[in-house]
Design a protein around this motif. Structure first.
Motif, PDB file in Angstrom:
ATOM      1  N   ILE A 158       0.831  -1.204   0.000  1.00 13.56           N
ATOM      2  CA  ILE A 158       0.000   0.000   0.000  1.00 13.56           C
ATOM      3  C   ILE A 158       0.867   1.256   0.000  1.00 13.56           C
ATOM      4  CG2 ILE A 158      -1.684   1.326   1.336  1.00 13.56           C
ATOM      5  CD1 ILE A 158      -2.835  -1.363   2.280  1.00 13.56           C
ATOM      6  N   GLU A 159       1.937   1.245   0.801  1.00 15.74           N
ATOM      7  CA  GLU A 159       2.828   2.403   0.850  1.00 15.74           C
ATOM      8  C   GLU A 159       3.517   2.635  -0.488  1.00 15.74           C
ATOM      9  OE1 GLU A 159       5.445   1.586   4.084  1.00 15.74           O
ATOM     10  OE2 GLU A 159       4.073   2.386   5.611  1.00 15.74           O
ATOM     11  N   ARG A 160       3.914   1.556  -1.166  1.00 10.74           N
ATOM     12  CA  ARG A 160       4.531   1.708  -2.487  1.00 10.74           C
ATOM     13  C   ARG A 160       3.534   2.252  -3.499  1.00 10.74           C
ATOM     14  NH1 ARG A 160       6.911  -3.263  -1.065  1.00 10.74           N
ATOM     15  NH2 ARG A 160       5.385  -4.416  -2.312  1.00 10.74           N
ATOM     16  N   GLN A 161       2.296   1.796  -3.433  1.00 10.35           N
ATOM     17  CA  GLN A 161       1.269   2.296  -4.349  1.00 10.35           C
ATOM     18  C   GLN A 161       0.985   3.780  -4.108  1.00 10.35           C
ATOM     19  OE1 GLN A 161      -2.001  -0.372  -3.653  1.00 10.35           O
ATOM     20  NE2 GLN A 161      -1.262  -1.889  -5.136  1.00 10.35           N
ATOM     21  N   ILE A 162       0.945   4.167  -2.834  1.00  6.44           N
ATOM     22  CA  ILE A 162       0.734   5.584  -2.509  1.00  6.44           C
ATOM     23  C   ILE A 162       1.874   6.426  -3.055  1.00  6.44           C
ATOM     24  CG2 ILE A 162       0.630   7.247  -0.609  1.00  6.44           C
ATOM     25  CD1 ILE A 162      -0.860   5.099   1.019  1.00  6.44           C
ATOM     26  N   GLU A 163       3.107   5.939  -2.887  1.00  7.73           N
ATOM     27  CA  GLU A 163       4.271   6.667  -3.386  1.00  7.73           C
ATOM     28  C   GLU A 163       4.236   6.781  -4.908  1.00  7.73           C
ATOM     29  OE1 GLU A 163       7.690   8.894  -2.883  1.00  7.73           O
ATOM     30  OE2 GLU A 163       6.292   8.114  -1.371  1.00  7.73           O
ATOM     31  N   GLU A 164       3.814   5.717  -5.598  1.00  4.26           N
ATOM     32  CA  GLU A 164       3.701   5.764  -7.059  1.00  4.26           C
ATOM     33  C   GLU A 164       2.658   6.786  -7.492  1.00  4.26           C
ATOM     34  OE1 GLU A 164       2.871   1.827  -8.352  1.00  4.26           O
ATOM     35  OE2 GLU A 164       4.870   1.042  -7.881  1.00  4.26           O
ATOM     36  N   CYS A 165       1.526   6.832  -6.779  1.00  4.12           N
ATOM     37  CA  CYS A 165       0.475   7.803  -7.111  1.00  4.12           C
ATOM     38  C   CYS A 165       0.960   9.239  -6.893  1.00  4.12           C
ATOM     39  CB  CYS A 165      -0.766   7.531  -6.267  1.00  4.12           C
ATOM     40  SG  CYS A 165      -1.643   6.005  -6.686  1.00  4.12           S
ATOM     41  N   ARG A 166       1.697   9.454  -5.806  1.00  5.49           N
ATOM     42  CA  ARG A 166       2.223  10.792  -5.529  1.00  5.49           C
ATOM     43  C   ARG A 166       3.205  11.231  -6.603  1.00  5.49           C
ATOM     44  NH1 ARG A 166       3.362  10.130   0.991  1.00  5.49           N
ATOM     45  NH2 ARG A 166       1.245  10.619   1.703  1.00  5.49           N
ATOM     46  N   ASN A 167       4.093  10.334  -6.988  1.00  2.00           N
ATOM     47  CA  ASN A 167       5.078  10.669  -8.026  1.00  2.00           C
ATOM     48  C   ASN A 167       4.394  10.930  -9.364  1.00  2.00           C
ATOM     49  OD1 ASN A 167       7.182  10.356  -6.199  1.00  2.00           O
ATOM     50  ND2 ASN A 167       7.482   8.203  -6.688  1.00  2.00           N
ATOM     51  N   VAL A 173       5.508  24.740   1.644  1.00  2.66           N
ATOM     52  CA  VAL A 173       4.932  24.037   0.488  1.00  2.66           C
ATOM     53  C   VAL A 173       6.058  23.505  -0.393  1.00  2.66           C
ATOM     54  CG1 VAL A 173       3.485  24.241  -1.569  1.00  2.66           C
ATOM     55  CG2 VAL A 173       2.862  25.458   0.522  1.00  2.66           C
ATOM     56  N   LYS A 174       6.080  22.194  -0.558  1.00  2.00           N
ATOM     57  CA  LYS A 174       7.025  21.548  -1.454  1.00  2.00           C
ATOM     58  C   LYS A 174       6.253  20.853  -2.576  1.00  2.00           C
ATOM     59  CE  LYS A 174      10.470  22.872   1.040  1.00  2.00           C
ATOM     60  NZ  LYS A 174      11.329  23.970   0.570  1.00  2.00           N
ATOM     61  N   GLU A 175       6.911  19.940  -3.274  1.00  2.00           N
ATOM     62  CA  GLU A 175       6.300  19.318  -4.453  1.00  2.00           C
ATOM     63  C   GLU A 175       5.004  18.580  -4.106  1.00  2.00           C
ATOM     64  OE1 GLU A 175       9.284  16.861  -6.220  1.00  2.00           O
ATOM     65  OE2 GLU A 175      10.084  18.496  -7.447  1.00  2.00           O
ATOM     66  N   ARG A 176       5.027  17.788  -3.054  1.00  2.00           N
ATOM     67  CA  ARG A 176       3.840  16.997  -2.707  1.00  2.00           C
ATOM     68  C   ARG A 176       2.669  17.888  -2.323  1.00  2.00           C
ATOM     69  NH1 ARG A 176       5.901  11.722   0.816  1.00  2.00           N
ATOM     70  NH2 ARG A 176       7.026  10.697  -0.888  1.00  2.00           N
ATOM     71  N   ALA A 177       2.941  18.895  -1.505  1.00  2.00           N
ATOM     72  CA  ALA A 177       1.865  19.786  -1.083  1.00  2.00           C
ATOM     73  C   ALA A 177       1.315  20.581  -2.261  1.00  2.00           C
ATOM     74  CB  ALA A 177       2.376  20.728   0.004  1.00  2.00           C
ATOM     75  N   ALA A 178       2.204  21.081  -3.128  1.00  2.00           N
ATOM     76  CA  ALA A 178       1.758  21.852  -4.297  1.00  2.00           C
ATOM     77  C   ALA A 178       0.915  20.994  -5.235  1.00  2.00           C
ATOM     78  CB  ALA A 178       2.965  22.416  -5.035  1.00  2.00           C
ATOM     79  N   SER A 179       1.345  19.743  -5.458  1.00  2.00           N
ATOM     80  CA  SER A 179       0.578  18.853  -6.338  1.00  2.00           C
ATOM     81  C   SER A 179      -0.779  18.514  -5.730  1.00  2.00           C
ATOM     82  CB  SER A 179       1.369  17.570  -6.604  1.00  2.00           C
ATOM     83  OG  SER A 179       1.632  16.872  -5.398  1.00  2.00           O
ATOM     84  N   ALA A 180      -0.840  18.373  -4.406  1.00  2.00           N
ATOM     85  CA  ALA A 180      -2.112  18.073  -3.753  1.00  2.00           C
ATOM     86  C   ALA A 180      -3.076  19.253  -3.857  1.00  2.00           C
ATOM     87  CB  ALA A 180      -1.867  17.713  -2.291  1.00  2.00           C
ATOM     88  N   ILE A 181      -2.563  20.472  -3.705  1.00  2.00           N
ATOM     89  CA  ILE A 181      -3.414  21.664  -3.825  1.00  2.00           C
ATOM     90  C   ILE A 181      -3.967  21.779  -5.243  1.00  2.00           C
ATOM     91  CG2 ILE A 181      -3.411  24.186  -3.801  1.00  2.00           C
ATOM     92  CD1 ILE A 181      -1.337  24.020  -1.540  1.00  2.00           C
ATOM     93  N   ILE A 182      -3.112  21.549  -6.233  1.00  2.00           N
ATOM     94  CA  ILE A 182      -3.566  21.609  -7.626  1.00  2.00           C
ATOM     95  C   ILE A 182      -4.586  20.519  -7.912  1.00  2.00           C
ATOM     96  CG2 ILE A 182      -2.816  21.317 -10.028  1.00  2.00           C
ATOM     97  CD1 ILE A 182      -0.219  22.703  -9.274  1.00  2.00           C
TER      98      ILE A 182
END
Length: 215
Positions: free
Chosen positions: A43-52, A75-84
């Motif tokens: 599950i953690e690997r799948q979450i990481e793949e989705c984030r990337n 705000v870094k890459e993950r936070a910016a992508s989540a906001i978008i």
């Protein structure tokens, strides 16, 4: 014990957790624990793949907005992508910043009757975006020399307000900043740093005037 979350320690206590870890395990229990650990890893690997994948899509389709949001403290890459991902980087559906704040669920209620405040809790809204902004607010409040850390310090030490309420207020301010940045195509402007720069300029001017008067 260092690997166990603090909430778990407070809820169950050290003795119960220690007994659960150091107790007798049968072979069936060991097999189940091994399977659970493997499942968590998948599950953690799948979450990481989705984030990337989400970061890659933001870099491809929203490069300017993606980079601009990262100029906000915390705000870094993950936070910016989540906001978008939650807002779509398009502020046209929200006429004002307050509309976006209300849609997110960070706008406090105005529940007043007979001059008595019955409730000032936040309204319901997009809980995913709200959770992201709360996480960003904790990071921003710990970032040195920025508006949000100065705001948190003043509210905690001088006004003695609840820390969680302060984080909600910071999250609200972050979302207002996001609306202005995406609407006006501007990077984040830290008013606290600007104020420090002006104070430094004034001090330099005063010193220059003093040197002229002395000379």
């Amino acid at each position: 014990m260092k690997l166990i979350h603090g909430k778990t320690l407070r809820k169950y206590g050290r003795n119960i957790i220690k007994d659960a870890v150091t107790g007798d395990f049968h072979q069936a229990d060991i097999c189940l624990l091994k399977q659970y650990a493997e499942l968590i890893g998948v599950i953690e690997r799948q979450i990481e793949e989705c984030r990337n994948a989400l970061i890659s899509m933001c870099q491809e389709h929203f490069p300017k907005q993606f980079k601009r949001l990262q100029s906000i403290p915390g705000v870094k890459e993950r936070a910016a992508s989540a906001i978008i991902a939650e807002t779509g980087a398009d502020m046209k559906p929200f006429e004002k910043a307050t509309n976006l704040v209300g849609w997110c669920g960070l706008k406090p209620r105005n529940d007043i009757s007979n001059n008595k405040v019955k409730s000032n809790r936040t309204t319901h809204g997009n809980r995913f975006l709200r959770q992201i902004l709360i996480e960003i607010s904790w990071v921003a409040s710990r970032t040195r020399n920025c508006f949000f850390s100065n705001f948190s310090y003043v509210q905690c030490t001088q006004r003695h307000k609840n820390k969680m309420k302060i984080q909600v207020a910071i999250a609200r301010k972050l979302l207002v900043a996001v609306w202005h940045m995406l609407t006006k195509d501007e990077d984040f402007i830290d008013v606290y740093l600007k104020r420090l720069e002006k104070q430094a300029e004034w001090q330099n001017d005063i010193q220059a005037l003093e040197s002229l008067l002395v000379g």
